[in-house]
Design a protein around this motif. Structure first.
Motif, mmCIF file in Angstrom:
data_model
loop_
_atom_site.group_PDB
_atom_site.id
_atom_site.type_symbol
_atom_site.label_atom_id
_atom_site.label_comp_id
_atom_site.label_asym_id
_atom_site.label_seq_id
_atom_site.Cartn_x
_atom_site.Cartn_y
_atom_site.Cartn_z
ATOM 1 N N GLY A 15 47.025 3.749 80.295
ATOM 2 C CA GLY A 15 48.183 2.898 80.557
ATOM 3 C C GLY A 15 49.491 3.660 80.478
ATOM 4 N N VAL A 16 49.620 4.529 79.462
ATOM 5 C CA VAL A 16 50.838 5.324 79.339
ATOM 6 C C VAL A 16 50.923 6.347 80.473
ATOM 7 C CG1 VAL A 16 52.146 6.864 77.841
ATOM 8 C CG2 VAL A 16 50.855 4.987 76.845
ATOM 9 N N ALA A 67 53.814 8.191 85.150
ATOM 10 C CA ALA A 67 53.770 8.684 86.527
ATOM 11 C C ALA A 67 54.792 7.990 87.416
ATOM 12 C CB ALA A 67 52.365 8.494 87.098
ATOM 13 N N GLU A 68 55.228 6.811 87.027
ATOM 14 C CA GLU A 68 56.197 6.065 87.823
ATOM 15 C C GLU A 68 57.625 6.551 87.616
ATOM 16 O OE1 GLU A 68 55.622 2.049 86.679
ATOM 17 O OE2 GLU A 68 53.577 1.916 87.498
ATOM 18 N N ASP A 69 57.845 7.400 86.662
ATOM 19 C CA ASP A 69 59.183 7.906 86.360
ATOM 20 C C ASP A 69 59.125 9.427 86.323
ATOM 21 O OD1 ASP A 69 61.547 8.790 84.924
ATOM 22 O OD2 ASP A 69 61.865 6.696 84.364
ATOM 23 N N SER A 70 59.733 10.076 87.292
ATOM 24 C CA SER A 70 59.663 11.532 87.376
ATOM 25 C C SER A 70 60.304 12.210 86.174
ATOM 26 C CB SER A 70 60.334 12.012 88.666
ATOM 27 O OG SER A 70 61.705 11.608 88.699
ATOM 28 N N GLU A 71 61.357 11.590 85.626
ATOM 29 C CA GLU A 71 62.031 12.180 84.470
ATOM 30 C C GLU A 71 61.113 12.206 83.261
ATOM 31 O OE1 GLU A 71 65.367 10.232 82.072
ATOM 32 O OE2 GLU A 71 66.462 11.517 83.467
ATOM 33 N N THR A 127 52.426 -5.168 72.957
ATOM 34 C CA THR A 127 53.194 -5.195 74.176
ATOM 35 C C THR A 127 52.904 -3.976 75.014
ATOM 36 O OG1 THR A 127 55.028 -4.148 73.031
ATOM 37 C CG2 THR A 127 55.074 -6.545 73.200
ATOM 38 N N LYS A 128 53.325 -4.027 76.275
ATOM 39 C CA LYS A 128 53.095 -2.928 77.200
ATOM 40 C C LYS A 128 53.845 -1.692 76.737
ATOM 41 C CE LYS A 128 53.368 -1.983 82.135
ATOM 42 N NZ LYS A 128 53.808 -2.488 83.441
ATOM 43 N N PRO A 129 53.166 -0.538 76.688
ATOM 44 C CA PRO A 129 53.858 0.660 76.191
ATOM 45 C C PRO A 129 55.076 0.986 77.018
ATOM 46 C CG PRO A 129 51.490 1.015 76.357
ATOM 47 C CD PRO A 129 51.794 -0.289 77.049
ATOM 48 N N GLU A 130 56.160 1.329 76.335
ATOM 49 C CA GLU A 130 57.405 1.729 76.989
ATOM 50 C C GLU A 130 57.529 3.232 76.903
ATOM 51 O OE1 GLU A 130 60.422 2.249 78.919
ATOM 52 O OE2 GLU A 130 60.136 0.116 78.553
ATOM 53 N N THR A 131 57.700 3.885 78.040
ATOM 54 C CA THR A 131 57.690 5.336 78.031
ATOM 55 C C THR A 131 59.038 5.950 78.269
ATOM 56 O OG1 THR A 131 57.210 5.437 80.391
ATOM 57 C CG2 THR A 131 55.332 5.335 78.889
ATOM 58 N N LYS A 132 60.083 5.151 78.381
ATOM 59 C CA LYS A 132 61.395 5.746 78.594
ATOM 60 C C LYS A 132 61.846 6.438 77.320
ATOM 61 C CE LYS A 132 63.763 5.176 81.785
ATOM 62 N NZ LYS A 132 64.006 6.055 82.912
#
Length: 392
Positions: A232-233, A238-242, A343-348
């Motif tokens: 999931g992470v 992968a959706e955020d290049s940064e 909750t859904k993992p936040e990767t920012k």
């Protein structure tokens, strides 16, 4: 007075403790003790008086309905016992609760009273902290102790941490002064995905505990949960290049730091775990999370309440070695946000607001800024949100 009339005589008992709040990033430590209690069907035999140790405006009681009758559950710390059979029977005393708001010395003395009456031979305290560690690599787990002899005989690291501490550090020192062998196991949780739950970190703590006390722990669905969490992470990153670039940088730093140690002892430990589990139950963690035994501690980050910006570059491995930080860096262990468990993992990633005490740059973080906010109460079976109430 401590009365244990309903507790049978225990066999080589080990006390395993974890506390929600400041020392429990991603709820990894408290979830590990809850897993032991659930898998081995622990029986609660004692609960500390909530009035003595908790501020109910910080850790609020909960109201629930039981057959139409309203009841109240108060935040507290509960003790349960599990009987582990097999060729090498050994009993565990599980301590699970919320970090107390007040009277920490009395709190520790009460727990030590139970340990003395039950004949506990070793106290193992679980904790989790935030670190510069990629979610794609095995979770680093460090074992530390204040006892030089215990560090030598159990192949642990003697802690030299200086700075703000939580109930994990206080309880370990109380055990040392009371002559009770005590060890702390710390799992590093990626700071950019710190919201609970983190089954991969929980699994790593259990694997390390299994090695420490030489006891096979049933893992249930935890390995599959750890794999699902990592996938999931991966998808979110992968959706955020940064974020993907930052994770790659962490991976390169981690791989470079561990390259000289990727042999010998770590391979032997994994093989021993395989031998314990080859009777058909499957591997302990699969791809989900084996504990590494690097003695180095990652740099601990703080969550920023302001907007999210580009993450800081991780420290080079040689800089980490020179910093002399210790894995018992409780000062950053509770910086997770108030996100609800599950909750859904936040990767920012978030920016640093200071570093841990004892680092090279001379900056010093305040534990008060790490407070994750108030949480609801916890009983012996249901895990609630982490709460930080100790360093006000």
């Amino acid at each position: 007075m401590i009365e244990l009339e309903g507790v049978p005589e225990l066999i080589d008992p080990v006390m395993v403790a974890a506390f929600e709040g400041w020392n429990d990033a991603g709820d990894a430590a408290s979830t590990a003790v809850a897993h032991l209690d659930r898998e081995w069907k622990g029986e609660v035999f004692a609960a500390l008086d909530a009035e003595d140790y908790y501020d109910f405006q910080v850790n609020r009681p909960t109201v629930w309905l039981d057959g139409g009758v309203r009841k109240i559950t108060w935040p507290t710390t509960r003790l349960s016992v599990v009987r582990v059979g097999g060729e090498k029977p050994r009993d565990l005393v599980l301590v699970r609760g919320i970090e107390p708001s007040m009277r920490w010395r009395s709190f520790c003395n009460e727990l030590l009273g139970f340990a003395h009456e039950l004949g506990v031979e070793l106290v193992v305290i679980l904790g989790a902290l935030l670190g510069d560690t990629p979610h794609t690599r095995p979770v680093p787990v460090s074992g530390v102790t204040s006892d030089p002899d215990l560090a030598r005989t159990m192949d642990l690291e003697e802690t030299k941490y200086e700075g703000p501490t939580g109930i994990v550090g206080i309880l370990q020192e109380a055990c040392t002064h009371a002559g009770v062998p005590a060890v702390s196991l710390w799992a590093a949780v990626p700071h950019y995905v710190s919201q609970p739950p983190n089954p991969k970190a929980t699994l790593a703590l259990l694997n390390r505990l299994e090695d420490l006390i030489d006891l096979r722990i049933p893992l249930g669905e935890l390995p599959e949960d750890a794999r699902a969490w990592q996938l999931g992470v991966d998808q979110l990153a992968a959706e955020d290049s940064e974020v993907a670039e930052y994770v790659q940088t962490l991976e390169e730093a981690r791989d470079t730091a561990e390259l000289p140690e990727a042999s010998g002892e770590a391979i032997a430990r994994e093989f021993e775990r395989y031998l314990r589990r080859r009777d058909g139950s499957g591997p302990a963690a699969g791809a989900g999370g084996h504990a590494t035994e690097s003695g180095d501690s990652p740099s601990y980050l703080r969550d920023s309440p302001s907007g999210r910006t580009r993450p800081p570059m991780p420290q080079r491995p040689e800089t980490d070695a020179e910093a002399g930080t210790e894995p018992e860096a409780e000062a950053e262990a509770g910086t997770e946000t108030d996100a609800e468990a599950g909750t859904k993992p936040e990767t920012k990633p978030e920016t640093k607001r200071g570093t841990e005490p004892g680092t090279d740059d001379g900056s010093e973080g305040s534990p008060d800024s790490d407070s994750p906010g108030s949480s609801e109460s916890s009983d012996s079976t249901d895990s609630t949100d982490s709460s930080d109430s100790s360093e006000d």
